[in-house]
Write a protein that holds these residues in place. Structure first.
Motif, mmCIF file in Angstrom:
data_model
loop_
_atom_site.group_PDB
_atom_site.id
_atom_site.type_symbol
_atom_site.label_atom_id
_atom_site.label_comp_id
_atom_site.label_asym_id
_atom_site.label_seq_id
_atom_site.Cartn_x
_atom_site.Cartn_y
_atom_site.Cartn_z
ATOM 1 N N THR A 57 -73.836 26.027 66.669
ATOM 2 C CA THR A 57 -73.473 26.383 68.039
ATOM 3 C C THR A 57 -72.496 25.357 68.608
ATOM 4 N N LEU A 58 -72.778 24.095 68.379
ATOM 5 C CA LEU A 58 -71.934 23.029 68.900
ATOM 6 C C LEU A 58 -70.537 23.110 68.273
ATOM 7 N N LEU A 59 -70.511 23.309 66.957
ATOM 8 C CA LEU A 59 -69.232 23.394 66.248
ATOM 9 C C LEU A 59 -68.435 24.607 66.733
ATOM 10 N N ARG A 60 -69.150 25.718 66.925
ATOM 11 C CA ARG A 60 -68.471 26.938 67.349
ATOM 12 C C ARG A 60 -67.946 26.810 68.783
ATOM 13 N N MET A 61 -68.601 25.989 69.578
ATOM 14 C CA MET A 61 -68.076 25.754 70.924
ATOM 15 C C MET A 61 -66.788 24.931 70.843
ATOM 16 N N ILE A 62 -66.760 23.972 69.917
ATOM 17 C CA ILE A 62 -65.535 23.189 69.740
ATOM 18 C C ILE A 62 -64.420 24.100 69.236
ATOM 19 N N ALA A 63 -64.781 25.065 68.364
ATOM 20 C CA ALA A 63 -63.785 25.988 67.809
ATOM 21 C C ALA A 63 -63.315 27.000 68.847
ATOM 22 N N GLY A 64 -64.155 27.226 69.866
ATOM 23 C CA GLY A 64 -63.801 28.243 70.859
ATOM 24 C C GLY A 64 -64.351 29.608 70.509
ATOM 25 N N LEU A 65 -65.237 29.674 69.541
ATOM 26 C CA LEU A 65 -65.837 30.956 69.170
ATOM 27 C C LEU A 65 -67.066 31.243 70.020
ATOM 28 N N GLU A 66 -67.553 30.224 70.678
ATOM 29 C CA GLU A 66 -68.721 30.378 71.535
ATOM 30 C C GLU A 66 -68.342 29.777 72.884
ATOM 31 N N GLU A 67 -68.678 30.487 73.955
ATOM 32 C CA GLU A 67 -68.339 29.992 75.279
ATOM 33 C C GLU A 67 -69.179 28.761 75.632
ATOM 34 N N VAL A 68 -68.591 27.844 76.354
ATOM 35 C CA VAL A 68 -69.329 26.675 76.828
ATOM 36 C C VAL A 68 -69.962 27.055 78.166
ATOM 37 N N THR A 69 -71.290 26.953 78.258
ATOM 38 C CA THR A 69 -71.947 27.350 79.500
ATOM 39 C C THR A 69 -71.651 26.348 80.617
ATOM 40 N N GLU A 70 -71.821 25.065 80.288
ATOM 41 C CA GLU A 70 -71.479 24.016 81.264
ATOM 42 C C GLU A 70 -70.885 22.846 80.510
#
Ligand SMILES: Nc1ncnc2c1ncn2[C@@H]1O[C@H](COP(=O)(O)OP(=O)(O)OP(=O)(O)O)[C@@H](O)[C@H]1O
Ligand SMILES: [Mg+2]
Lengths: 309, 372
Positions: B44-57
């Motif tokens: 999840t953390l990696l995918r947030m860095i990639a932009g594949l998962e939205e960052v909630t806050e």
């Protein structure tokens, strides 16, 4: 077969040679096929060949007995401009409906593949046309396409696309559009399910990889999704053509094949010859030619179904 | 070259929160490994860095730019997926050139980049094959090739080796490390394999349930785990833990009683602990010797012995608590017997009941000496 072989093994002496075991297996297999084969012969093969043989006879309401006339019925069918016309009508209906259904089915599947709130409800609602009896769907659409009060005309008028209402069911092109639309509406759920199942069999990480590569939606559909869905296209295309070639109930309920002969496809033509003109010989001759039209598609479908990979 | 900074990053899936406010700063050119048990939020953390998962806050910065709401393709990252995610209907060449094609590069430029990457990854002979005609290791290379042609600032890997067999894993591990030395880019690598983490990382980030437990160099984590979780996670086989009770404590020493009644004196800052307090006592299996000779001797009932040739694993019991010892390959140990094992006092870790490690000045000093 598993259960069958276990049963026979149980009855065999342990000293029995392998060959005899296999032979008894095979005998048992044939034995259990007998009821199914009998049913098939009585229910499918006999009526089929009986009907086929009828195409070589003249048998109308005026004939006390069928009279053998060789290929005369076929000659009559192939030279009758009305019957030939209904071949063209069938082709237009089948190609139009199949293409429209596949396009809209795919588009809808792509929508339903997206992650959004209420997706489950939407997917379920999508199946509604499928479970409605087709005559009910036909009446619903007849009402919606009505030249005076139909919602379709109201919307088209409101949006300014047309100046006066289209008399869908009483114009040649309008009637064809109406049957194609209605049939498409009914078939979308099935097609969407096929495409959705195909989409869900796709590794979603491929799409994510493409996003990182900078690909937009169109490119992803063109380069990844369509190639992935190719086998689904072949199967649904064949299934759709077969189903649409056989289509009867919606057309009959909606237009009865009219106005005049504008939507008179083969199934309607057979129905007319058989149950309106009572010319059973002609009806089966059309039926036979119709079967030969279907055959290549069916063979193609079955082959792609059983082909490995 | 680019640094990656995470500021109070939170992720919620619906109502369930999976990442609980992570602050992290990854230096330019570092090979950073996210490690932790399954479901801790590494992907999840990696995918947030990639932009594949939205960052909630919270916010994510790459190379100084806030990319929290930037599209994946505009972040200057490239990612290798666990399933490789190769495009199955395209050849190896097309797989590698796809990203450049999208950005509208010229054909000669694309060809140059692809052949460059192919020679680095020894894929020259496979360029016209489809992914399904390749072995697992070759597919892996194509997946890496697809990332390097784009010359990203940051490489992201999500368990790239988990589909390979043990031997190929070791080989690819070394190749990826070499690639990092060659390219010098920032790389973030997710794994739950602590051996991969130890061998590849410049820095390891240990995650548990969406929280960073500790960040440090592999040896720093090994020698100075901040808590019992990190101590247990880093190192293989796992560190042995025993419940002990404080008998006496001063600012320089803690005297504890083991479950078998034995008292041992350890050099720790004992000013925070009181007599009668429960602690966890930890020793790594590889720090055991057979027989006496270490500072602390324990008598174990040997239950199972695994001889691997070079080393021997001994699984025994101390007053009913499981203990694993990793000793010499030629050590004479027999199943069912009672045997004495020993280890040095400075190998021992102590943890408070909430898991935090007790501090020990001397051990820290030793560790920094051994770190290259
Ligand atoms: N799309 C999602 N919707 C809801 N919950 C999710 C989603 N993706 C992940 N989670 C949850 O977030 C948590 C972290 O998942 P994540 O995939 O990041 O774990 P991981 O550390 O990569 O584990 P693994 O080592 O098994 O890959 C898990 O509890 C998971 O159930
Ligand atoms: Mg994961």
């Amino acid at each position: 077969m598993d259960i069958a072989s276990r049963k026979t093994v149980g009855k065999q002496q342990p000293t029995n040679a392998k060959g005899s075991l296999k032979r008894s297996d095979r005998r048992f297999a044939y034995a259990i096929l007998v009821p199914a084969m009998t049913a098939f012969l009585i229910m499918v093969a006999y009526p089929f060949f009986d009907a086929m043989s009828m195409s070589f006879f003249q048998y109308t309401i005026y004939d006390l007995e069928p009279i053998f006339i060789g290929f005369d019925n076929f000659v009559a069918v192939l030279t009758d401009p009305y019957v030939l016309g209904s071949w063209l009508t069938t082709a237009i209906f089948v190609v139009g409906t199949t293409l429209l259904t596949m396009t809209l089915g795919l588009a809808w599947a792509l929508l339903m593949y997206q992650d959004f709130k209420g997706r489950g409800v939407m997917r379920t609602l999508t199946l509604l046309p499928w479970i409605l009896p087709s005559t009910v769907s036909a009446f619903v659409w007849a009402w919606m396409l009505n030249g005076k009060y139909g919602i379709v005309n109201v919307m088209l008028l409101g949006a300014g696309f047309i100046d006066s209402p289209i008399q869908f069911l009483s114009e040649d092109i309008g009637a064809m559009l109406a049957v194609i639309l209605t049939r498409t509406w009914i078939s979308i759920p099935l097609f969407m399910s096929f495409f959705l199942a195909g989409l869900q069999g796709m590794d979603y990480q491929q799409i994510e990889a493409a996003r990182i590569d900078g690909a937009g939606n169109l490119r992803i559909v063109k380069r990844l999704i369509l190639p992935h869905l190719k086998p689904v296209f072949l199967v649904t295309g064949a299934l759709g053509m077969i189903g649409n070639l056989q289509q009867f109930d919606i057309i009959y309920a909606l237009t009865g094949g009219g106005p005049v002969r504008a939507t008179s496809v083969l199934s309607i033509e057979v129905f007319r010859q058989a149950f309106e003109n009572w010319d059973l010989g002609m009806a089966s001759a059309i039926g036979v030619l119709w079967v030969f039209t279907l055959m290549p598609i069916v063979i193609f479908y079955l082959r792609s179904l059983f082909k490995e990979d | 070259m680019a640094d990656v900074i995470l500021k109070s990053v939170i992720k919620r899936f619906g109502k369930t929160q999976t990442i609980h406010g992570i602050d992290l700063s990854i230096d330019s050119g570092d090979f950073v490994v996210f490690v932790g048990p399954s479901g801790c939020g590494k992907s999840t953390l990696l995918r947030m860095i990639a932009g594949l998962e939205e960052v909630t806050e919270g916010d994510i910065y790459i190379d100084g730019d806030c990319v929290t709401n930037t599209q994946p393709s505009k972040r200057g990252i490239a990612m290798v997926f666990q399933s490789y995610a190769l495009y199955p209907h395209m050849s190896v060449r097309e797989n590698m050139s796809f990203g450049l094609e999208v950005t509208g590069e010229s054909q000669s430029f694309i060809d140059e980049r692809v052949s460059e990457a192919a020679s680095v990854l020894k894929l020259d002979d496979y360029l016209d094959r489809k992914p399904r005609e390749l072995s697992g290791g070759q597919r892996q290379r194509v997946a890496i090739g697809r990332t390097i042609v784009r010359k990203p600032k940051v490489f992201l890997f999500d368990e790239p080796l988990s589909n390979l067999d043990a031997e190929l894993r070791v080989q690819m591990r070394i190749e990826i490390s070499k690639l990092h030395d060659q390219l010098g880019n920032t790389m973030i690598y997710v794994t739950h394999d602590q051996v991969e983490a130890m061998t590849m990382a410049d820095k390891i980030v240990v995650l548990r349930e969406g929280v960073v437990e500790q960040v440090g160099t592999p040896l720093n984590l090994y020698h100075n785990p901040a808590n019992k979780f990190v101590a247990g996670f880093i190192g293989s086989p796992r560190m042995n833990f025993l419940p002990v009770i404080v008998v006496q404590s001063t600012a320089r020493m803690v005297l504890v009683q083991l479950p078998n009644g034995q008292n041992v004196e350890l050099e720790f800052d004992g000013s925070e602990v009181v007599e009668g307090q429960k602690l966890e006592f930890g020793v790594r299996p590889e720090h055991y010797f057979t027989g006496a000779g270490g500072d602390i001797e324990l008598e174990l009932e040997v239950e199972v012995v695994e001889k691997l040739g070079g080393t021997t694993f001994v699984y025994g019991l101390l007053s009913g608590f499981n203990m694993t010892a990793e000793v010499d390959g030629d050590a004479i140990v027999s199943k069912g017997s009672s045997m004495v094992f020993s280890f040095d006092r400075n190998r021992v870790h102590l943890f408070l009941e909430d898991g935090l490690a007790l501090s020990r000045e001397q051990l820290l000093a030793n560790a920094t000496q051994t770190t290259p």
